[in-house]
Design a protein around this motif. Structure first.
Motif, PDB file in Angstrom:
ATOM      1  N   HIS A   1      -8.923  -0.401  -4.009  1.00  0.00           N
ATOM      2  CA  HIS A   1      -8.602  -0.321  -2.997  1.00  0.00           C
ATOM      3  C   HIS A   1      -9.854  -0.314  -2.635  1.00  0.00           C
ATOM      4  O   HIS A   1     -10.868   0.180  -2.561  1.00  0.00           O
ATOM      5  CB  HIS A   1      -6.855  -0.337  -2.251  1.00  0.00           C
ATOM      6  CG  HIS A   1      -7.293   1.487  -2.044  1.00  0.00           C
ATOM      7  ND1 HIS A   1      -7.351   2.022  -3.736  1.00  0.00           N
ATOM      8  CD2 HIS A   1      -7.445   1.961  -1.224  1.00  0.00           C
ATOM      9  CE1 HIS A   1      -7.679   3.664  -2.933  1.00  0.00           C
ATOM     10  NE2 HIS A   1      -6.901   3.531  -2.021  1.00  0.00           N
TER      11      HIS A   1
ATOM     12  N   PRO B   1       1.205  -1.442   0.148  1.00  0.00           N
ATOM     13  CA  PRO B   1      -0.047  -0.439  -0.235  1.00  0.00           C
ATOM     14  C   PRO B   1       0.817   1.596   0.201  1.00  0.00           C
ATOM     15  O   PRO B   1      -0.229   1.987   0.182  1.00  0.00           O
ATOM     16  CB  PRO B   1      -0.720  -0.065   1.056  1.00  0.00           C
ATOM     17  CG  PRO B   1      -0.532  -1.159   2.578  1.00  0.00           C
ATOM     18  CD  PRO B   1       0.311  -1.448   1.279  1.00  0.00           C
TER      19      PRO B   1
ATOM     20  N   TYR C   1      -6.648  -4.124  -1.308  1.00  0.00           N
ATOM     21  CA  TYR C   1      -5.778  -3.940  -2.930  1.00  0.00           C
ATOM     22  C   TYR C   1      -6.193  -5.470  -3.304  1.00  0.00           C
ATOM     23  O   TYR C   1      -4.909  -6.403  -3.011  1.00  0.00           O
ATOM     24  CB  TYR C   1      -3.930  -3.415  -2.762  1.00  0.00           C
ATOM     25  CG  TYR C   1      -3.779  -1.976  -2.568  1.00  0.00           C
ATOM     26  CD1 TYR C   1      -3.737  -1.357  -3.776  1.00  0.00           C
ATOM     27  CD2 TYR C   1      -3.423  -1.991  -1.172  1.00  0.00           C
ATOM     28  CE1 TYR C   1      -3.191   0.185  -2.460  1.00  0.00           C
ATOM     29  CE2 TYR C   1      -3.471  -0.615  -1.240  1.00  0.00           C
ATOM     30  CZ  TYR C   1      -3.013   0.487  -1.606  1.00  0.00           C
ATOM     31  OH  TYR C   1      -3.345   1.734  -1.608  1.00  0.00           O
TER      32      TYR C   1
END
Lengths: 541, 318
Positions: A329, A278, A401
């Motif tokens: 996401h 991330p 994600y």
């Protein structure tokens, strides 16, 4: 065959044999059904007759004749492994079987038809490229064939094969076959994009399983084995967006830092720009490491390790992606669930979500519906029990994600684990994100050239938006790259030379010249347009 | 003559290009096994690799090297030594450990050996129980290993066809085939409570032919006992019993030099040799392929007599 006889002729031939072996690829397929629909007979026929093919090949290599077709065998005995199964005369669990032909190796996930059918079919289908659905020509499409086709489609099995069996008992009638073919095509078309092939067979007598039938001239398609040998596998996965879940950071010493994982989709090449999630940091691939030497490129599903040009903070559970085709996401997702456990789903109970190489806490916030596996109707429920299939919303403690399961099996799948009993509760297939992350606006690392008079105001405006910002007058590329690697928006009050600009741009970093803009609000808008700010938010709209 | 060098993996065949060239089945199996190794090393506190010195262990060892390259294998190897392994096996084991710098642990049921446990006096079942199963469970407990890699393959035996890749064991180390965790995709549930453990089978989807083929392609060292040469054997009916332990008594005239080899490696009193001319890996593969056809009928008839592997596994054996 006496070994000595083999010995004399094999030295050269075995080399050819091994080369042929090395060129074989692998097809995984699932079968489902109970004893009386001829599944065991079909598998037995495949295993047996194809080994004859195998032996023909071997005998061609060794110059020895292969004997007669084998005596009648109770094929069911080949397919029941556990004592409890033999005692009870039923099949309890998924069994894996292996066979090969001249072209391919095959792994069969053989799943039982009755007991625990949903759970077992889902398990078998999860890794299968193809599913064989057995249809008794006398009975047409039964609930079980419908159920199996549905589960195989749900689990993303790309190729469905309807083996319309017991053709010998309907006088090899084309009319009977065409009717079933038509109905089944309609059914499969209603719930998925999988390709469908239908083949009329008699497993018992061997028609169109391995050997072409002489009693169905009206059928010109492939035999079952021909189809299994020729159906494409792993063909387009290499061109999909790159996804590499990081399983482990390999760090034997200070000079090497490799991010190890199995590529779940796409291709990565040395020098490619990648995005680490991330964190959102980017870097270029410095090397693709394997025990057998560095590679120039690697595609799914190889297991590799990457080193990067920059020192990014990446750890287990992170996802390496390409920059352009990023995954989605969300902190809340809508997913299909296949419920495995005897313990029913409880909304708002803490569960663990294992996705890729990460495990994160989450809870089911609501169950949207359950699919009635007999009628395929959607039923309103507020829980799921063992062998139920439904759709639910799951809220996560951190943004996930992912790709929708229909696009990517690897980054679209997860399992639910009970944190207290450690049981695997369910298999999940992500349909879409429901809520995007509320972690403040996302931003990309970038150098923004800005006039000194506005820099303080712009910094404040960006900080208020939750962005990480730094002001500097340093124009050294090394320093700027270091700041960018930390994911910062760098506000540069000095002019930058073209070489430095080119060096950073080629490293995948955004460089924006915003000098001469008079208003802070205009600057912010420019950053948005350039996708530096709120990129995700804009995309979601 | 086929040589190993002619079986080097060709990079064109092994690696797909962006047009989607096919990956060979061995490359796919290798990628799957490496993913399993990395997952276990990341998720468990104290993993260990059961190293039995045989061909499957040799392949497992190579895959472990590949999984963590250029780093070292991040867990120890454990050999359960019954005391009756062939001398050549022990020598090979020690040499591999030295060459690769492995952290090799050896565990023996010393008490049972001191009490004179051997298959002649105890019978094979009790002997195996003490020197293998008990020793394995004690060895795992001694170091507190929570995950143990084993080289078992699903094509070996019927109860193994249904075994998971991550196979859960309760506090007593036992397997409950009716209560296995569902295993979907490559998402393995590694969560256990204290005292419980997981047996991990990274070679689950490999066949015996795949193993030998991979050994040939990768030039993996194996114990010389696999290769045919003139060996002193006790020839009794159709059996060839290697002359190694003093409690295995021969009758006059039974000891002969026979060109022979071992198909699988175990304890010397209980491992029969076969007459063979196969002194290279390609010849072993040729022999394997020819056996497969001639032995097939027997296999099918044999199948329902056992269930013995399943019983052993329930008790804690691999």
């Amino acid at each position: 065959m006496p070994i000595e006889e083999l010995e004399l002729e094999t030295d050269f031939a075995i080399e050819e044999f091994l080369e042929a072996e090395a060129a074989k690829d692998l097809l995984r397929f699932s079968t489902a059904g109970s004893v009386d629909d001829g599944k065991s007979t079909l598998i037995g026929r495949l295993l047996y007759d194809s080994r004859n093919v195998y032996e023909d090949q071997v005998s061609a290599v060794t110059g020895t004749q292969v004997g007669e077709r084998k005596p009648t065998i109770d094929f069911a005995l080949l397919t029941d492994g556990l004592r409890a199964e033999r005692e009870q005369g039923i099949t309890i669990d998924v069994a894996y079987r292996y066979f090969s032909t001249q072209r391919r190796k095959f792994i069969i996930a053989d799943t039982p038809g009755h007991e625990q059918y949903t759970r077992n079919m889902a398990t078998g289908a999860s890794t299968a490229d193809l599913a064989i659905i057995l249809i008794d020509a006398r009975k047409g499409i039964l609930v079980q064939s419908r159920r199996h086709a549905y589960i195989a489609s749900l689990l993303g099995t790309r190729h469905l094969v309807a083996a319309i069996n017991k053709m010998d008992l309907v006088d090899f009638s084309e009319e009977v076959y065409r009717k079933i073919e038509h109905d089944f095509r309609e059914l499969v078309g209603s719930f998925g994009s999988a390709s469908l092939t239908t083949i009329p067979v008699s497993a018992l007598e061997g028609d169109n399983v391995v050997e072409r039938s002489t009693r169905m001239d009206w059928y010109s398609g492939p035999t079952l084995l021909e189809h299994l040998e020729n159906v494409p596998v792993w063909t387009d996965v290499a061109t999909q967006p790159l996804r590499l879940p990081v399983q482990r950071v390999i760090r034997p010493d200070q000079n090497y830092r490799g991010f190890a994982g199995q590529i779940s989709a796409g291709t990565v090449r040395k020098g490619d720009l990648i995005l680490a999630l991330p964190s959102g940091r980017t870097s270029r691939v410095a090397s693709i490491t394997t025990f057998d030497g560095d590679l120039e490129e690697a595609s799914a599903p190889l297991s590799i390790a990457l080193t990067l040009e920059d020192e990014l903070d990446i750890s287990r559970g992170d996802l390496i992606s390409e920059v352009d085709r990023k995954p989605q996401h969300a902190t809340s997702i809508e997913a299909s669930l296949v419920w495995f456990d005897a313990e029913r789903l409880e909304t708002h109970r803490p569960y663990l979500v294992k996705h890729g190489a990460q495990t994160l806490p989450g809870r089911v916030t609501r169950v949207l519906y359950r699919t009635n596996i007999q009628t395929l109707a959607e039923e309103a429920v507020n829980s799921l029990g063992m062998n139920d299939i439904g759709v639910a919303e799951i809220e996560l403690t951190r943004p996930l994600y992912f790709d929708p399961y229909a696009e990517n099996r690897g980054s679209g799948s997860f399992i639910l684990i009970d944190p207290h009993t450690n049981a695997t509760l369910a298999a999940g297939m992500i349909r879409r994100g429901v809520a995007t992350a509320e972690t403040g606006p996302e931003h990309k690392a970038a150098v923004v050239l800005v006039d000194g008079s506005l820099v303080a105001d712009l910094e404040r405006a960006l900080l208020n938006k939750g962005a990480a910002v730094v002001r500097t007058r340093v124009t050294a590329v090394k320093t700027l790259r270091g700041l960018l690697a930390l994911g910062l928006i760098v506000l540069l009050e000095e002019a930058m030379d073209a070489d430095a600009d080119a060096a950073l741009t080629s490293g995948g970093f955004a460089v924006m010249n915003a000098r001469g803009t008079a208003k802070v609000s205009d600057l912010v808008e420019q950053l948005r347009v350039a996708d530096v700010l709120d990129a995700e938010e804009r995309r979601a709209k | 003559m086929a040589t190993l060098s002619s079986f080097e993996p060709s990079s064109e065949a092994a690696i797909p290009d962006s047009t989607g060239k096919r990956l060979s089945h061995l490359k796919l199996l290798e990628a799957e096994s490496i993913q399993i190794f990395r997952e276990v090393a990341a998720e468990f506190q104290k993993p260990v690799m059961l190293y039995s010195i045989g061909k499957d262990s040799s392949v497992m060892l190579r895959l472990a090297q590949k999984a963590f390259f250029p780093g070292p294998i991040p867990f120890p190897l454990l050999h359960i030594d019954t005391g009756y392994k062939f001398h050549e096996m022990i020598a090979f084991r020690d040499q591999m450990a030295k060459e690769l710098g492995l952290d090799l642990r050896v565990w023996r049921n010393e008490q049972a050996l001191a009490d004179g446990a051997n298959p002649v006096t105890l019978g094979t079942q009790r002997c195996c129980g003490l020197l293998k199963t008990t020793a394995l469970l004690d060895g795992l407990r001694e170091w507190g290993f929570d995950a143990a890699f084993g080289g078992a393959r699903r094509d070996e035996e019927k109860s193994r066809a249904k075994e998971r890749i991550f196979s859960f064991r309760d506090k007593a180390g036992q397997w409950d085939p009716k209560n296995q965790r569902p295993e979907v995709w490559n998402l393995y549930n590694a969560r256990i409570s204290p005292g419980e453990s997981i047996r991990v089978f990274p070679l689950s989807n490999w066949t015996e032919l795949d193993i030998w083929h991979y050994i040939a392609l990768e030039d993996i060292p194996v114990v010389p006992l696999y290769f045919a040469k003139e060996r002193k054997m006790i020839v009794r009916a159709d059996s060839l019993i290697p002359v190694e332990q003093s409690f295995v008594q021969s009758l006059p005239g039974e000891e002969q030099m026979v060109k022979s080899r071992l198909r699988s490696l175990g304890c010397s009193p209980c491992t029969g040799a076969i007459r063979s001319e196969a002194d290279t890996i390609p010849k072993i593969i040729a022999e394997l392929v020819s056996f497969r056809s001639s032995e097939r009928a027997n296999r099918v008839i044999d199948h329902d007599t056992d269930g013995s592997m399943e019983i052993k596994k329930r008790e804690g054996y691999f």
